[in-house]
Design an enzyme around this catalytic site. Structure first.
Site, mmCIF file in Angstrom:
data_model
loop_
_atom_site.group_PDB
_atom_site.id
_atom_site.type_symbol
_atom_site.label_atom_id
_atom_site.label_comp_id
_atom_site.label_asym_id
_atom_site.label_seq_id
_atom_site.Cartn_x
_atom_site.Cartn_y
_atom_site.Cartn_z
ATOM 1 N N CYS A 2 -8.875 7.956 17.373
ATOM 2 C CA CYS A 2 -8.908 8.327 18.897
ATOM 3 C C CYS A 2 -7.894 8.918 19.598
ATOM 4 C CB CYS A 2 -9.874 7.529 19.056
ATOM 5 S SG CYS A 2 -11.290 7.473 18.629
ATOM 6 N N ASN A 103 -11.147 4.738 23.311
ATOM 7 C CA ASN A 103 -10.585 4.614 22.059
ATOM 8 C C ASN A 103 -10.505 2.901 21.849
ATOM 9 O OD1 ASN A 103 -8.684 4.135 19.774
ATOM 10 N ND2 ASN A 103 -6.694 5.040 20.763
ATOM 11 N N GLY A 104 -10.750 2.322 20.624
ATOM 12 C CA GLY A 104 -11.679 1.214 20.565
ATOM 13 C C GLY A 104 -12.990 0.620 20.125
ATOM 14 N N LYS A 500 0.719 9.139 -0.863
ATOM 15 C CA LYS A 500 0.841 10.897 -0.183
ATOM 16 C C LYS A 500 0.205 11.547 -1.230
ATOM 17 C CE LYS A 500 2.203 10.030 2.350
ATOM 18 N NZ LYS A 500 3.370 8.551 3.319
ATOM 19 N N GLU A 503 -3.118 11.020 -0.075
ATOM 20 C CA GLU A 503 -3.944 11.277 1.016
ATOM 21 C C GLU A 503 -3.827 12.520 1.837
ATOM 22 O OE1 GLU A 503 -1.984 8.203 4.820
ATOM 23 O OE2 GLU A 503 -0.271 9.607 2.978
ATOM 24 N N HIS A 519 0.216 -3.628 -19.120
ATOM 25 C CA HIS A 519 -1.381 -4.677 -19.480
ATOM 26 C C HIS A 519 -2.682 -4.285 -18.749
ATOM 27 C CE1 HIS A 519 2.216 -7.212 -19.475
ATOM 28 N NE2 HIS A 519 3.240 -6.366 -19.012
ATOM 29 N N LYS A 618 -4.631 9.157 12.178
ATOM 30 C CA LYS A 618 -2.827 8.476 11.792
ATOM 31 C C LYS A 618 -2.467 7.437 12.165
ATOM 32 C CE LYS A 618 2.182 10.164 12.156
ATOM 33 N NZ LYS A 618 2.494 10.007 10.552
HETATM 34 C C1 G6P Z 1 -2.610 4.849 9.154
HETATM 35 C C2 G6P Z 1 -1.833 5.562 8.634
HETATM 36 C C3 G6P Z 1 -0.831 5.210 7.284
HETATM 37 C C4 G6P Z 1 0.017 4.766 7.939
HETATM 38 C C5 G6P Z 1 -0.434 3.691 8.527
HETATM 39 C C6 G6P Z 1 0.080 3.074 9.294
HETATM 40 O O1 G6P Z 1 -3.301 4.691 7.405
HETATM 41 O O2 G6P Z 1 -3.184 7.039 7.950
HETATM 42 O O3 G6P Z 1 -0.162 6.937 7.692
HETATM 43 O O4 G6P Z 1 1.350 4.686 7.136
HETATM 44 O O5 G6P Z 1 -1.457 3.662 9.503
HETATM 45 O O6 G6P Z 1 0.457 3.446 10.703
HETATM 46 P P1 G6P Z 1 1.843 3.015 10.883
HETATM 47 O O7 G6P Z 1 1.974 3.854 12.697
HETATM 48 O O8 G6P Z 1 1.686 0.906 11.681
HETATM 49 O O9 G6P Z 1 3.243 2.704 10.868
#
Ligand code: G6P
Length: 623
Positions: A2, A103-104, A500, A503, A519, A618
């Site tokens: 958000c 946001n929250g 990656k 995602e 395993h 993000k």
């Molecule tokens: C979210 C993003 C990831 C990121 C993670 C940690 O899940 O989609 O790409 O690695 O948060 O984010 P940070 O800001 O703590 O590195």
């Protein structure tokens, strides 16, 4: 997770708010909305499901907003309620005079909703946020009835304050009211909120990207703080109304660092920015001439850090993968007991934190709720808290005892790339800094610093192979199952390569230690399955070659990341991408780059939205 932007001042609010939202869109993008108050005190709301562009065109196509100088906007990543127009922010109170963006998460929203329903209020959405809007409206009405406020006091501020006393959970909020058409009230607890201070105007946003175009002077609100903003007037206080003297800081990043430039996507831009980002990260810290590491942000704790018995490295997602790399670095180079742990798990397992423990929170955004909670848990139990953070002034950065900023520059693409390699660079410096104070000799320190400083140039060489990686991606991108395998320092890289790909291209991929494959996961391998091996020269090279043979024998197709000059690997692999020779501990910063490119190209070929992948945000500011 958000994005909020709000404005009060002399400019016309709408274009500024929409531009701000576009910069925050990476934080969430399932729906968006805007509310403004016009000069006659009318409150106007527009909301739309989908990207900001949908909202923008709905305003352009026949639903224009009147001229106004105060307003707020929101881009959403759904937590409560599906991404529908009714659930999109802003939310309005029962009387239709107050608008709120949030946001929250309001954790006790169902209790509050029940109480408000009993009072006769009805709700149009399934969100926790609407409950807060209605609660503020209800309290506003009550205060109005009592009518005993001193002249000049903001009823809206009082109503927000009273509402926040009833609320459990986290919030960054902005509130406007058509009866106080020049007043913007903002508050935070657990979700970021920055106030940009301009001349007779304020731009409030979840992060600096939406502010930097208007001003570089900012106030970072702390938890349980709020502000009342009017053109030419502002007051900051706690939610208990205790005056707080605001600290005005200067933003670090320039506007052009947030721009896409000539690149097609932010992710590609950020992959290619890695050499420059790491150079910046090392600058003034990895001192090649003196053969030492200088880390000003932890210097006050140097002795205590060198004597520590145990390091806990924690983070989520890509940052957790960096923590895993750090685990290898700290044990290998600094010779100190280290554990990499998911922040989300650490907090709730009632961890044992002995004396002499250091907890290192790793996070690009510095706002990830799980990572913040883990840091707090560790510190509460007596650990020293360090941060390895990119965003200056972020919540985690401000709660640590010391830290090392990444200085990677703004990372906008949802899939983290340059932050990861900078996290590895910082953790390498930390390991050398601690190692040198423990058992590491000067010669070894110098050799590793030299190797570290060569990494940016070496990454440039890897990036030159982007087209080669693209052809590999084109060949395999229709396959829905991939494996990524590596050993030692490259085990976290296998995890990161798989993450990656998942995602941004929605291909199912698993990363694991190469030895673990036999395993169980080996059962997955069938004819033509792409299996990516990080098979660089190092201690376990021969063992990795054996693992490659095991996959080939079962029909898997091998894509190998190998060390320049290793010609024999071609005998075992269908495709090889070479990285320059480097000390094993430094190789992760090189071997991850082809995997970032592989995911990028696969996603583009599959027609995916690389910078804004489905369902992701993000910065995840809820647990
Ligand atoms: C979210 C993003 C990831 C990121 C993670 C940690 O899940 O989609 O790409 O690695 O948060 O984010 P940070 O800001 O703590 O590195």
């Amino acid at each position: 997770m958000c994005g909020i932007v709000a404005y009060v001042g002399r400019k016309i609010a709408q274009p500024l708010l929409i531009e701000g939202l576009k910069r925050l869109e990476y934080r969430g993008y399932d729906s968006a909305g805007i509310a403004v108050i016009d000069q006659t005190g009318g409150l106007h709301l527009r909301r739309a499901v989908g990207r900001i562009s949908v909202l923008e065109s709905s305003i352009g196509d026949g639903q224009p907003l009147p001229e106004s100088h105060i307003g707020m906007a929101h881009t959403r990543w759904a937590t409560h309620g599906a991404p529908t127009e009714a659930n999109a922010h802003p939310h309005i109170d029962g009387a239709g005079r107050i608008a709120l963006v949030h946001n929250g998460i309001i954790e006790n929203y169902s209790v509050l909703k029940k109480l408000l329903t009993e009072k006769g209020y009805t709700f149009k959405s399934q969100t926790d946020t609407e409950v807060l809007a209605v609660l503020i409206g209800d309290l506003y009405h009550e205060l109005q009835q009592r009518n005993h406020l001193p002249a000049g006091a903001s009823l809206l501020q009082r109503a927000v304050q009273s509402a926040l006393h009833e609320v459990e959970g986290t919030y960054g909020i902005a509130v406007i009211c058509k009866e106080e058409p020049d007043t913007l009230v903002v508050a935070r607890k657990g979700s970021p909120l920055i106030i940009g201070v301009g001349k007779d105007e304020y731009v409030v946003a979840s992060d600096a990207s939406a502010i930097v175009e208007h001003t570089t002077q900012v106030i970072y609100l702390n938890d349980n703080e709020m502000a009342v903003l009017k053109p030419g007037y502002f007051r900051t206080c706690t939610t208990d109304d205790i005056e707080v003297s605001p600290v005005v800081s200067q933003l670090e990043n320039k506007l052009d660092e947030y721009e896409l430039g000539d690149y097609e996507h932010y992710m590609l831009k950020e992959i290619f920015e890695q050499p420059a980002a790491i150079r910046r990260c090392l600058s003034g810290r990895a001192e090649q001439r003196e053969g030492r590491i200088v880390l000003g942000g932890i210097a006050d704790h140097a002795r205590e850090l060198a004597k520590a018995h145990r390091y806990i490295l924690t983070g989520q997602g890509t940052a957790w993968h960096a923590a895993l790399v750090g685990d290898y670095l700290m044990e290998d180079l600094a010779k100190v007991v280290t554990e990499a742990t998911y922040a989300s798990e650490f907090r709730y397992r009632n961890p044992i934190v002995e004396e002499g423990t250091v907890i290192v929170a790793i996070s690009q955004s510095g706002e990830t709720a799980d990572t913040l909670a883990a840091l707090r848990e560790g510190k509460e139990k007596g650990a020293t808290g360090l941060g390895v953070i990119n965003v200056v002034g972020s919540t985690i950065a401000r709660e640590t005892d010391g830290g090392i900023y990444l200085h990677a520059g703004p990372e906008i693409g949802v899939a983290s790339t340059k932050a990861f390699t900078c996290q590895c660079a910082v953790l390498t410096m930390l390991a050398l800094y601690i190692g040198r104070r423990r058992f590491m000799g000067q010669a070894q320190t110098e050799e590793l610093i030299e190797g570290l400083c060569a990494i940016p140039d070496q990454i440039e060489k890897v990036l030159q192979q982007s087209e080669l990686v693209k052809t590999i991606a084109a060949k395999f991108c229709e396959r829905e199952n991939w494996l990524f395998l590596g050993r030692g320092y490259h085990y976290p890289i296998a995890l990161e390569g798989a993450l990656k790909l998942k995602e941004i291209s929605y291909i199912h991929a698993e990363g694991m230690p190469a030895a673990e494959m036999k395993h169980g996961p080996i059962a997955l391998i069938n004819e033509g399955m792409p299996v990516v091996f990080v098979a660089t020269q190092g201690m376990q090279y021969d063992k990795v070659i054996s693992n490659i043979e095991e996959v080939r024998a079962r029909g898997g197709h091998i894509i190998a990341v190998a060390t320049e000059g290793d010609t024999q690997i071609r005998r075992y692999s269908d495709h090889v991408v070479y990285i320059p020779e480097a000390h094993e501990s430094l190789q992760p910063m090189l071997s991850v780059v082809p995997l970032q490119l592989l995911a990028y190209h696969a996603a583009v070929i599959r027609g995916c939205n690389v910078d804004k992948p489905r369902n992701l945000a993000k910065s995840v500011t809820v647990e």
